[in-house]
Design an enzyme around this catalytic site. Structure first.
Site, mmCIF file in Angstrom:
data_model
loop_
_atom_site.group_PDB
_atom_site.id
_atom_site.type_symbol
_atom_site.label_atom_id
_atom_site.label_comp_id
_atom_site.label_asym_id
_atom_site.label_seq_id
_atom_site.Cartn_x
_atom_site.Cartn_y
_atom_site.Cartn_z
ATOM 1 C CG HIS A 1 14.135 26.096 45.276
ATOM 2 N ND1 HIS A 1 13.247 26.661 44.390
ATOM 3 C CD2 HIS A 1 13.472 25.080 45.881
ATOM 4 C CE1 HIS A 1 12.088 26.023 44.476
ATOM 5 N NE2 HIS A 1 12.192 25.059 45.364
ATOM 6 N N GLY B 1 7.182 21.753 48.895
ATOM 7 C CA GLY B 1 6.807 23.159 49.009
ATOM 8 C C GLY B 1 5.354 23.293 49.435
ATOM 9 N N GLY B 2 4.456 23.323 48.450
ATOM 10 C CA GLY B 2 3.038 23.603 48.695
ATOM 11 C C GLY B 2 2.394 22.767 49.796
ATOM 12 C CG ASN C 1 11.205 25.775 49.795
ATOM 13 O OD1 ASN C 1 11.323 26.787 50.488
ATOM 14 N ND2 ASN C 1 11.330 25.791 48.474
ATOM 15 C CD1 TRP C 2 6.998 25.594 55.221
ATOM 16 C CD2 TRP C 2 7.478 27.026 56.881
ATOM 17 N NE1 TRP C 2 6.662 24.987 56.413
ATOM 18 C CE2 TRP C 2 6.948 25.850 57.445
ATOM 19 C CE3 TRP C 2 7.853 28.061 57.731
ATOM 20 C CZ2 TRP C 2 6.786 25.691 58.826
ATOM 21 C CZ3 TRP C 2 7.698 27.913 59.104
ATOM 22 C CH2 TRP C 2 7.166 26.737 59.648
ATOM 23 C CB SER D 1 3.744 18.212 42.451
ATOM 24 O OG SER D 1 3.728 19.487 41.836
ATOM 25 C CD GLU E 1 10.014 28.423 43.724
ATOM 26 O OE1 GLU E 1 10.218 28.874 44.862
ATOM 27 O OE2 GLU E 1 9.154 27.539 43.488
ATOM 28 N N GLY F 1 5.422 22.869 42.015
ATOM 29 C CA GLY F 1 4.237 23.716 42.129
ATOM 30 C C GLY F 1 3.246 23.542 40.989
ATOM 31 C CD GLU G 1 12.985 20.705 44.780
ATOM 32 O OE1 GLU G 1 12.063 20.310 45.509
ATOM 33 O OE2 GLU G 1 13.261 21.904 44.641
HETATM 34 C C1 PEP Z 1 9.869 23.089 46.272
HETATM 35 O O1 PEP Z 1 9.587 24.266 46.444
HETATM 36 O O2 PEP Z 1 11.022 22.688 46.484
HETATM 37 C C2 PEP Z 1 8.816 22.179 45.815
HETATM 38 C C3 PEP Z 1 9.127 20.942 45.552
HETATM 39 O O3 PEP Z 1 7.553 22.705 45.695
HETATM 40 P P1 PEP Z 1 6.187 21.879 45.473
HETATM 41 O O4 PEP Z 1 6.195 20.747 46.475
HETATM 42 O O5 PEP Z 1 5.118 22.884 45.739
HETATM 43 O O6 PEP Z 1 6.206 21.371 44.071
#
Ligand code: PEP
Length: 250
Positions: free
Chosen positions: A98, A234-235, A11-12, A213, A100, A176, A170
């Protein structure tokens, strides 16, 4: 022995516009090859979908998806993108619900379910995210939150269609933040999701990813658990060398 299929989803978020996405893929495609049982899913920003789809055309192991869609096919919804639009740009999957979107943009459980049903109707694979906040976990409400988030999905998605969607667990407190659920914590919630869906007479084994994470250091232990069918990242997915390392680890 059959290889267990694993999904690595990137997930960018609001990173990598068309030019940067092309540079990422030029490098990533150079240093990775298709691997049996492994599929790589990319969720770029909407404006980069067409460029990414074009760049990965020769890689059948790569799936391209949108980060968000509206459930209506067209109309007066300023700023939104529709399913036919993302399909035209090459998307075959879509991220739905998601955290967010839920927590920063106020997306409701019912809107998430409407988007999921619309994506399935349009022939796209929804990757539907669920997960509790830290306060909810510490208040002992993880199970109740997951059940509440699943309820409208179970109303709107027919039993036979569940095999076509993917769920991502998640926990919001792990996204994050550098704080990851332990493999045991993740496996426990995956089992709850699987059990809840199976109880509704859904015939297929649902694919469930873990996200929060995930990095090259923790991915082997997470994917050692058979309850996890992959990871949503994500990151650690926005750098081509780091992402290639992560998807090559388990
Ligand atoms: C995400 O955005 O779905 C995610 C899991 O982010 P991160 O890996 O940065 O925690």
């Amino acid at each position: 022995m059959a290889i267990r299929p694993v999904i690595y989803a990137a997930n960018w978020k609001m990173n990598l516009g068309p030019a940067a996405a092309c540079r990422f893929l030029e490098r990533f495609l150079e240093i990775t090859s298709p691997l049996e049982g492994r599929s790589l899913w990319f969720f770029p920003p909407a404006v980069s979908l067409a460029a990414v789809s074009e760049a990965v055309r020769a890689r059948p192991d790569i799936v391209v998806g949108a980060q968000n869609i509206h459930w209506e096919m067209k109309g007066a919804f300023t700023g939104e993108v529709s399913l036919p639009m993302v399909q035209e740009a090459g998307a075959t999957a879509v991220l739905v619900g998601h955290s967010e979107r839920r927590h920063l943009f106020g997306e409701t459980d019912d809107q998430v379910a409407r988007k999921t049903a619309a994506a399935l109707n349009a022939g796209l694979t929804p990757l539907v995210c669920v997960g509790e906040t830290l306060a909810e976990r510490e208040g002992g409400r993880t199970e109740a939150v997951i059940l509440r988030q699943l309820a409208p999905l179970l109303e709107r998605v027919a039993a036979d269609d569940w095999g076509r969607l993917v769920v991502a667990y998640e926990p919001v407190w792990a996204i994050g933040t550098g704080r990851t659920a332990t493999p045991d914590d993740a496996a426990q919630v995956h089992e709850l999701i699987r059990f809840t869906i199976a109880r509704r007479g859904v015939p297929a084994r649902i694919r469930i990813l873990y996200g929060g994470s995930v990095n090259p250091g923790n991915v082997p232990a997470l994917l050692a658990r058979p309850e996890l069918d992959g990871v949503l990242v994500g990151g650690a997915s926005v750098n081509p060398d780091g992402w290639a390392e992560l998807v090559g680890l388990s």
